[in-house]
Design an enzyme around this catalytic site. Structure first.
Site, PDB file in Angstrom:
ATOM      1  NE  ARG A  55      -4.157   6.206  -7.827  1.00 25.56           N
ATOM      2  CZ  ARG A  55      -4.039   6.076  -6.508  1.00 25.56           C
ATOM      3  NH1 ARG A  55      -3.967   7.125  -5.729  1.00 25.56           N
ATOM      4  NH2 ARG A  55      -4.027   4.872  -5.964  1.00 25.56           N
ATOM      5  CD  GLU A  59     -12.612  -6.033  -3.035  1.00 25.16           C
ATOM      6  OE1 GLU A  59     -11.409  -6.358  -2.918  1.00 25.16           O
ATOM      7  OE2 GLU A  59     -13.544  -6.852  -2.942  1.00 25.16           O
ATOM      8  CG  HIS A  95       0.428   1.543  -9.406  1.00 24.78           C
ATOM      9  ND1 HIS A  95       0.146   1.264  -8.085  1.00 24.78           N
ATOM     10  CD2 HIS A  95      -0.677   2.149  -9.909  1.00 24.78           C
ATOM     11  CE1 HIS A  95      -1.089   1.687  -7.806  1.00 24.78           C
ATOM     12  NE2 HIS A  95      -1.601   2.233  -8.890  1.00 24.78           N
ATOM     13  CD1 TRP A 113       7.342   6.846  -2.569  1.00 23.60           C
ATOM     14  CD2 TRP A 113       6.952   7.069  -4.766  1.00 23.60           C
ATOM     15  NE1 TRP A 113       8.557   6.996  -3.199  1.00 23.60           N
ATOM     16  CE2 TRP A 113       8.336   7.134  -4.549  1.00 23.60           C
ATOM     17  CE3 TRP A 113       6.482   7.180  -6.067  1.00 23.60           C
ATOM     18  CZ2 TRP A 113       9.259   7.300  -5.581  1.00 23.60           C
ATOM     19  CZ3 TRP A 113       7.391   7.362  -7.103  1.00 23.60           C
ATOM     20  CH2 TRP A 113       8.765   7.421  -6.855  1.00 23.60           C
ATOM     21  CD1 TRP A 131     -11.976  -6.225 -10.814  1.00 23.99           C
ATOM     22  CD2 TRP A 131     -11.292  -5.469 -12.805  1.00 23.99           C
ATOM     23  NE1 TRP A 131     -11.319  -7.254 -11.447  1.00 23.99           N
ATOM     24  CE2 TRP A 131     -10.888  -6.813 -12.670  1.00 23.99           C
ATOM     25  CE3 TRP A 131     -10.960  -4.792 -13.985  1.00 23.99           C
ATOM     26  CZ2 TRP A 131     -10.179  -7.498 -13.655  1.00 23.99           C
ATOM     27  CZ3 TRP A 131     -10.261  -5.465 -14.970  1.00 23.99           C
ATOM     28  CH2 TRP A 131      -9.873  -6.804 -14.799  1.00 23.99           C
ATOM     29  CG  ASP A 184      -2.108   0.918   1.059  1.00 27.64           C
ATOM     30  OD1 ASP A 184      -2.291   1.464  -0.043  1.00 27.64           O
ATOM     31  OD2 ASP A 184      -2.860   1.093   2.037  1.00 27.64           O
ATOM     32  CG  LEU A 202      10.990 -16.824  -3.212  1.00 31.62           C
ATOM     33  CD1 LEU A 202      10.506 -16.841  -1.763  1.00 31.62           C
ATOM     34  CD2 LEU A 202      11.653 -15.465  -3.512  1.00 31.62           C
ATOM     35  NE  ARG A 207      -3.350  -1.626   3.831  1.00 30.95           N
ATOM     36  CZ  ARG A 207      -4.573  -1.809   3.333  1.00 30.95           C
ATOM     37  NH1 ARG A 207      -5.323  -2.777   3.784  1.00 30.95           N
ATOM     38  NH2 ARG A 207      -5.041  -1.017   2.392  1.00 30.95           N
TER      39      ARG A 207
HETATM   40  C1  FPP Z   1      -1.834  -0.061  -3.537  1.00 26.04           C
HETATM   41  O1  FPP Z   1      -1.407   1.283  -3.544  1.00 26.04           O
HETATM   42  C2  FPP Z   1      -1.288  -0.794  -4.687  1.00 26.04           C
HETATM   43  C3  FPP Z   1      -2.051  -1.397  -5.661  1.00 26.04           C
HETATM   44  C4  FPP Z   1      -3.496  -1.389  -5.639  1.00 26.04           C
HETATM   45  C5  FPP Z   1      -1.474  -2.079  -6.819  1.00 26.04           C
HETATM   46  C6  FPP Z   1      -0.081  -2.494  -6.655  1.00 26.04           C
HETATM   47  C7  FPP Z   1       0.357  -3.251  -7.823  1.00 26.04           C
HETATM   48  C8  FPP Z   1       1.607  -3.294  -8.245  1.00 26.04           C
HETATM   49  C9  FPP Z   1       2.744  -2.545  -7.646  1.00 26.04           C
HETATM   50  C10 FPP Z   1       1.920  -4.219  -9.343  1.00 26.04           C
HETATM   51  C11 FPP Z   1       2.371  -5.498  -8.690  1.00 26.04           C
HETATM   52  C12 FPP Z   1       2.836  -6.422  -9.648  1.00 26.04           C
HETATM   53  C13 FPP Z   1       3.476  -7.562  -9.349  1.00 26.04           C
HETATM   54  C14 FPP Z   1       3.995  -8.327 -10.466  1.00 26.04           C
HETATM   55  C15 FPP Z   1       3.646  -8.096  -7.993  1.00 26.04           C
HETATM   56  P1  FPP Z   1      -2.486   2.440  -3.698  1.00 26.04           P
HETATM   57  O2  FPP Z   1      -2.570   2.790  -5.140  1.00 26.04           O
HETATM   58  O3  FPP Z   1      -3.778   2.025  -3.084  1.00 26.04           O
HETATM   59  O4  FPP Z   1      -1.800   3.575  -2.866  1.00 26.04           O
HETATM   60  P2  FPP Z   1      -2.537   4.768  -2.087  1.00 26.04           P
HETATM   61  O5  FPP Z   1      -3.324   4.140  -0.953  1.00 26.04           O
HETATM   62  O6  FPP Z   1      -1.394   5.589  -1.603  1.00 26.04           O
HETATM   63  O7  FPP Z   1      -3.396   5.483  -3.084  1.00 26.04           O
END
Ligand code: FPP
Length: 234
Positions: A32, A66, A36, A24, A68, A19, A130, A181
């Site tokens: 956003r 969720e 990611h 960030w 989506w 999260d 792993l 988390r």
């Molecule tokens: C939560 O941060 C993060 C997500 C919903 C998606 C995270 C997905 C990735 C980093 C891709 C992962 C891929 C692999 C292969 C493991 P947020 O967007 O909810 O952050 P916020 O709460 O600060 O808005």
């Protein structure tokens, strides 16, 4: 002060809710999806660190049932990142003995992404350094529901906890003993609901894109100092 890391008392399965990517990015004045993107680098660092500390199982909550609800632009951006990750890591993971498995229903994902997922799973199925589980289009309630439906379709009249556990997407993967988390939020958000009955929970403040080996080491020290009783007395 942190206690010395007792190497015998490390988790066998770390599950991570990554999260803080959006916050960030926002803090840097960026869209956003940049968060990611940096989140993927944190995934790579965490995999490297888990190999180093010989943690056998690692699960990432990559896309929830969720997620989506987010804009199409953000969802497509996450798919692009997962696609690139799978393409660039396929050989590397095989060479380093990293097995990729998935939990969740990827049938709603773009066809080519389903193909990349199937390929990397097939290529790495015999790897045993792993096991990295990617939770994709995953929800804990959806998981329990599909497990129950699986048992009903087998004609089972009475189920045991063991039946449910082995019918979950996670199958025979050991339950996570440590759930992390990041970003300071203290919620489970429909992650591995049945599987985390006895997990130790840890909520560091660091935003996921900043997570590195130092944060993992601190988390391992926290875990190793916990007194796990499973409802009994020590
Ligand atoms: C939560 O941060 C993060 C997500 C919903 C998606 C995270 C997905 C990735 C980093 C891709 C992962 C891929 C692999 C292969 C493991 P947020 O967007 O909810 O952050 P916020 O709460 O600060 O808005």
């Amino acid at each position: 002060m942190l206690r010395k890391l007792k190497l015998k008392n490390l988790p066998k399965h770390i599950a991570i809710i990554m999260d803080g990517n959006g916050r960030w990015a926002q803090s840097q004045g960026l869209p956003r999806n940049f968060g990611h993107k940096e989140g993927i680098s944190a995934v790579e660092r965490t995999i490297d660190a888990c190999l180093k500390y010989k943690i056998p199982y690692l699960t990432f909550f990559a896309f929830s049932t969720e997620n989506w609800k987010r804009s199409k632009q953000e969802v497509d951006g996450i798919f692009d990142l997962i696609r690139d990750f799978l393409k660039t890591k396929r050989l590397d993971f095989k060479e380093r003995g990293i097995k990729i498995v998935t939990i969740g229903d990827d049938s709603a994902f773009p066809q080519d992404l389903q193909g990349y997922l199937a390929n990397i799973k097939a290529d790495t199925e015999n790897c045993d350094n792993l096991t990295v589980t990617l939770a994709i289009n995953y929800g804990g309630r959806a998981d329990i529901t599909q497990a129950v439906n699986k048992l009903i379709s087998k004609g089972v009249k009475k189920v045991s906890e063991e039946d449910i556990l082995t019918s979950l997407y996670t199958g025979k993967t050991p339950e996570p003993d440590f759930v992390i988390r990041t970003s300071g939020e203290q919620r489970i958000s429909n992650f591995l609901l049945y599987q985390m009955a006895y997990s130790e929970l840890y909520f560091p403040k660091v935003l996921w894109p900043d997570f590195n080996e130092r944060h993992l080491l601190k988390a391992l020290k926290v875990f190793s100092s916990r007194n796990r009783r499973y409802g009994g007395i020590k």
